[in-house]
Design an enzyme around this catalytic site. Structure first.
Site, mmCIF file in Angstrom:
data_model
loop_
_atom_site.group_PDB
_atom_site.id
_atom_site.type_symbol
_atom_site.label_atom_id
_atom_site.label_comp_id
_atom_site.label_asym_id
_atom_site.label_seq_id
_atom_site.Cartn_x
_atom_site.Cartn_y
_atom_site.Cartn_z
ATOM 1 N N CYS A 47 -2.997 11.760 -42.066
ATOM 2 C CA CYS A 47 -3.688 12.114 -43.651
ATOM 3 C C CYS A 47 -2.735 10.828 -43.932
ATOM 4 O O CYS A 47 -2.110 9.882 -43.685
ATOM 5 C CB CYS A 47 -3.320 13.002 -43.956
ATOM 6 S SG CYS A 47 -1.571 13.084 -44.574
ATOM 7 N N CYS A 50 0.700 11.542 -45.205
ATOM 8 C CA CYS A 50 1.579 10.407 -43.770
ATOM 9 C C CYS A 50 1.436 9.007 -43.749
ATOM 10 O O CYS A 50 3.532 8.795 -44.303
ATOM 11 C CB CYS A 50 1.307 11.078 -42.645
ATOM 12 S SG CYS A 50 0.913 13.025 -42.851
ATOM 13 N N ASP A 447 0.382 27.012 -12.396
ATOM 14 C CA ASP A 447 1.907 27.270 -12.022
ATOM 15 C C ASP A 447 2.623 27.926 -13.384
ATOM 16 O O ASP A 447 1.643 28.362 -14.245
ATOM 17 C CB ASP A 447 2.202 25.707 -12.553
ATOM 18 C CG ASP A 447 4.015 25.504 -13.042
ATOM 19 O OD1 ASP A 447 4.761 25.794 -11.819
ATOM 20 O OD2 ASP A 447 3.945 25.005 -13.368
ATOM 21 N N ASP A 625 2.581 21.410 -14.579
ATOM 22 C CA ASP A 625 3.067 20.951 -16.146
ATOM 23 C C ASP A 625 4.822 19.998 -15.136
ATOM 24 O O ASP A 625 4.633 19.562 -15.953
ATOM 25 C CB ASP A 625 3.736 21.925 -17.270
ATOM 26 C CG ASP A 625 4.463 22.368 -17.172
ATOM 27 O OD1 ASP A 625 5.046 22.898 -15.633
ATOM 28 O OD2 ASP A 625 5.320 23.047 -18.134
ATOM 29 N N ASP A 629 4.694 20.034 -9.648
ATOM 30 C CA ASP A 629 3.688 20.019 -9.803
ATOM 31 C C ASP A 629 2.564 19.242 -9.577
ATOM 32 O O ASP A 629 1.156 19.206 -9.315
ATOM 33 C CB ASP A 629 2.449 21.012 -11.397
ATOM 34 C CG ASP A 629 3.390 22.373 -10.879
ATOM 35 O OD1 ASP A 629 3.339 23.007 -10.186
ATOM 36 O OD2 ASP A 629 3.824 22.073 -12.164
#
Lengths: 744, 59
Positions: A47, A50, A447, A625, A629
């Protein structure tokens, strides 16, 4: 901290280290005139406040010349003078915006987008001006005036076709050369023939010219294409900006004792490497000195950290948790575990390359039919009257009317709206084809570690431990980075415990500290009791006597159970494939209601299982992940990965979800399913429109005015239909609580 | 109808100017950060510690 201070995600914070200053210095670009520039990804910026805090803080640093945040790509670009790197990373991290380095050769600029926008601008300009002139012709301009208008239109249309049409000519040529067909082929042929015929008619003072149809068509189609590109790029940039898990390099210890930071590719077997706690192991190596705990969950799926000491061989990609290590590299990066996974992945890829998008499949049928109809119309008029000019005019009117304006917009518009909707829910989709494949999935494979579970332990027996002892344990645990310690600290919260003295962590064993006369130890039972107790597990001991025992389990992801149940009901069989132990798998499978699971699998076993399912006719959705995998993610029909996944897993997956809840899987399936239905509806609308319009065109009743109305009408119809997805998205978004901050 | 001799070139010229203005804006990077531009309007000039658009970082 301002307004919407990003709350750092514990998981991400635990798993990812900030880029070191050495890494940033290596990645910085020398601009020549004594200044250097670095671009960092800051995913938590979102924003105006920020932007201000990041830019002001960085601009205050010595030597920094400029700092500018790009909110669209969530990146900050910093330029400074001199060779010394200003403390950019620590400043950003201190503000609560942990930065990441990213791999992107494009340097923030996107040449394809620039070309598309330029094409849209040129074709929009041309379409508006030609339309102005055409309206005058339609309302009755005659003779020399009409010819003048046609000539001006022809002049405006020529650069538009050359600049804006180039995109279609290039794409059409590249598929034709390979003997294939896509939607761009009939578009390219249609606009070119329409222009050529109109030019001929203009030269011969003809009554009708189709310059407006030719250019307006280009303008509409380019809008769809540009939106599609913007959406895909946004997703790609967001994925590229996620924290990098593979290290870029390591501190190399030379024989003379000097330390030098080298990129991973320059590390050779035999080199001594220093790896601090919290860093990932860069290459396969043997421990020479030091002891620590190693988190292997991303590499082989084992959820429990392993203690290691001198002599142990460790794999690239594992995370060093507690103590500094001196390593001897065993294999170069090109031969390490990570590279092996890459090779497996390349071998496994294939199912996806064979997939053809709906639009391409439709156009493969559509284009020959259209061209054949136009040809038959030409022959029919030749036989009926023998006037070849009249025959060609009618045949080209058929081509223009059937030119897949609606089709070319029908698919991308729906996919753009769907991708936008997924983006709002924290799900990135790589491209439209991925959404089509997801809608086809009829089996799901998960997984375990890091996917069905969060890959971090949770204390399960806190209620069995006396609150006072839990407070003491939490006080000790706060001094350690070990996940089991952090689980205790998280469970107990901030307690006002005793004052600690002489707290130290013994990597591979635990933490010890003194309060007054008592020596407390938290860690392995054997070590905490000086070898008196012969049991496994984590205990709290006072002067060598066990006072409390702690039990853990790997915390399941929020929404995991509901997601598995929903998939089993709506999609098809759900399986769990894990590299972890049978016992850990049995517990998670039981908890989540998964009947079909396999444990102790190697990466190649996972691929084999997915290929077996594919041979049985299943279209498998793989969610995973880890590094282990990645080959399976590549082999599956469609794949998803959480944002905390290993880099290559994230790159292999079609979808990446940023929030921790597993309900992202069902959300994505839902949106993909509805997008698929809308796409089919849109294609049906386009076909119905053709069925009505083509006979009119064949009979020779289509004037440029009718063509313009018919084309705009069908385009507006399919766009309106696609936007229905957006409307339900708004309603859905309003019902949901404000989006949680994006996990870094 | 001789007025058309002036009007058509004038119309094209004006349209061409806006086309060139757009291409210039595109080239100078003003379309690089659409979300940021929407948010920056909320910042006061004297508060914004970063650089202004005309000092933007050249990539």
């Amino acid at each position: 901290m301002s307004c919407c201070a990003p709350s750092s995600d514990h998981l991400a914070a635990a798993l990812t280290a900030l880029p070191s200053d050495e890494e940033v210095a290596v990645a910085a670009r020398d601009l020549g005139d004594g200044t250097r520039q670095i671009e960092l990804s800051v995913p938590t910026v979102h924003c105006a406040a920020c932007i201000r805090s990041v830019e002001t803080a960085l601009a205050k640093l010595d030597d920094v010349q400029t700092a500018r945040v790009n909110l669209s790509t969530r990146r900050v670009s910093v330029r400074w003078r001199g060779d010394r790197l200003p403390p950019i990373v620590s400043t950003l991290a201190g503000l609560g915006y942990p930065p990441n380095l990213f791999d992107d050769a494009q340097d923030g600029r996107d040449p394809v987008l620039s070309e598309l926008l330029r094409a849209v601008a040129v074709s929009g300009f041309a379409a508006a001006n030609i339309m102005l002139l055409s309206v005058s012709v339609w309302s009755g301009a005659e003779g020399a005036t009409r010819d003048l208008f046609h000539w001006v239109s022809a002049l405006i249309a020529l650069p538009a076709l050359a600049i804006a049409g180039r995109i279609y000519y290039r794409s059409a040529w590249s598929v034709l050369r390979r003997g294939r067909m896509n939607m761009d082929v009939p578009i390219a042929i249609g606009i070119t023939l329409a222009y050529a015929l109109s030019l001929y008619d203009t030269v011969h003072s003809g009554e009708h010219a189709y310059f407006d149809a030719s250019v307006t068509l280009l303008f509409f189609l380019l809008i769809g294409r540009t939106l599609d590109h913007v959406m895909r790029n946004k997703a790609r940039a967001a994925v590229a900006g996620l924290a990098r898990l593979a290290p870029r390099g390591a501190l190399v210890l030379a024989a003379d004792g000097s330390r030098d930071y080298r990129p991973v590719t320059e590390i050779e077997p035999g080199m001594r490497l220093l790896v601090a706690a919290g860093e990932r192991i860069p290459v396969d190596a043997r421990v020479v000195a030091g002891a620590s705990d190693l988190d292997c969950s991303l590499v082989n799926g084992e959820s429990a950290p392993q203690a290691i000491a001198a002599g142990a061989e460790i794999q690239a990609g594992t995370l060093n948790l507690t103590g500094p290590l001196t390593l001897e590299a065993l294999r170069p990066a090109s031969n390490s575990f990570l590279a092996e996974m890459m090779r497996l992945m390349e071998a496994a890829e294939g199912g996806r390359a064979r997939y053809r998008r709906i639009a391409d499949r439709v156009s493969a049928l559509y284009a020959p039919v259209v061209h054949l109809t136009a040809l038959l119309t030409f022959l029919g008029w030749m036989i009926a009257g023998g006037d070849w000019h009249r025959a060609i005019t009618v045949a080209i009117a058929v081509l223009i009317i059937t030119c897949p304006c609606a089709l070319g917009l029908a698919v991308p518009i729906v996919q753009v709206v769907a991708a936008r909707r997924l983006f709002e829910n924290g799900i990135m989709v790589k491209d439209g084809a991925a959404m089509e494949r997801l809608a086809e999935a009829d089996a799901a494979v998960f997984d375990k570690t890091g996917t069905l579970t969060l890959g971090r332990p949770r204390l399960t027996n806190a209620h069995e431990v006396a609150p006072r002892l839990l407070g003491i344990a939490a006080g000790l645990a706060a001094h350690s980075r070990h996940p089991l310690s952090q689980a205790i600290a998280a469970q107990a919260g901030v307690a006002s415990g005793p004052d600690w003295e002489d707290v130290r962590e013994l990597p591979g064993f635990g933490v010890e500290g003194r309060t007054g006369e008592a020596l407390w130890r938290l860690g392995r039972a054997g070590w905490a009791t000086d070898g008196r107790a012969d049991e496994a597990g984590t205990v709290l001991a006072r002067d060598g006597g066990i006072v409390a025992r702690f039990a853990y389990e790997d915390e399941t992801r929020p929404g995991a159970r509901a997601t598995v149940a929903a998939l089993a009901a709506d999609v098809g069989p759900v399986e769990m494939l894990s590299g972890d132990t049978e016992e850990a798998c049995r517990r998670v499978a039981g908890e989540l209601g998964i009947g079909n699971w396999r444990s102790g699998l190697l990466p190649a076993d996972k691929v084999a299982r997915i290929e077996e399912l594919a041979r049985q006719g299943h279209r498998v959705l793989m969610v995973g992940d880890g590094l282990n995998d990645a080959p399976a993610l590549g082999a599956a029909h469609v794949s998803m990965a959480p944002a905390t996944a290993a880099d290559i897993g994230r790159n292999a997956a079609d979808f990446v979800f940023l929030h921790s809840s597993l309900s992202a899987v069902t959300t994505a399936l839902d949106v993909a399913g509805r997008a698929g239905r809308l796409i089919r509806q849109n294609i049906a609308i386009a076909i119905v429109y053709n069925v009505i319009a083509v006979p009119v065109a064949i009979l020779g009743h289509v004037t440029p005015l009718i063509a313009a109305i018919a084309m705009s009408g069908s385009s507006i119809l399919v766009i309106a239909n696609a936007l229905r997805l957006m409307r339900t998205a708004r309603r859905g978004a309003a019902a949901r609580p404000a989006a949680e901050p994006v996990a870094a | 109808m001789s007025i058309l001799v002036y009007l058509i070139p004038v119309a094209l010229f004006l349209g061409g100017i806006s086309l060139l203005a757009f291409l210039w804006a595109l080239r100078s990077g003003q379309y690089d950060d659409m979300d940021g531009a929407a948010q920056r309007i909320l910042l006061d000039d004297d508060e914004a510690g970063g650089t202004r658009a005309d000092e933007r970082v050249i990539l």
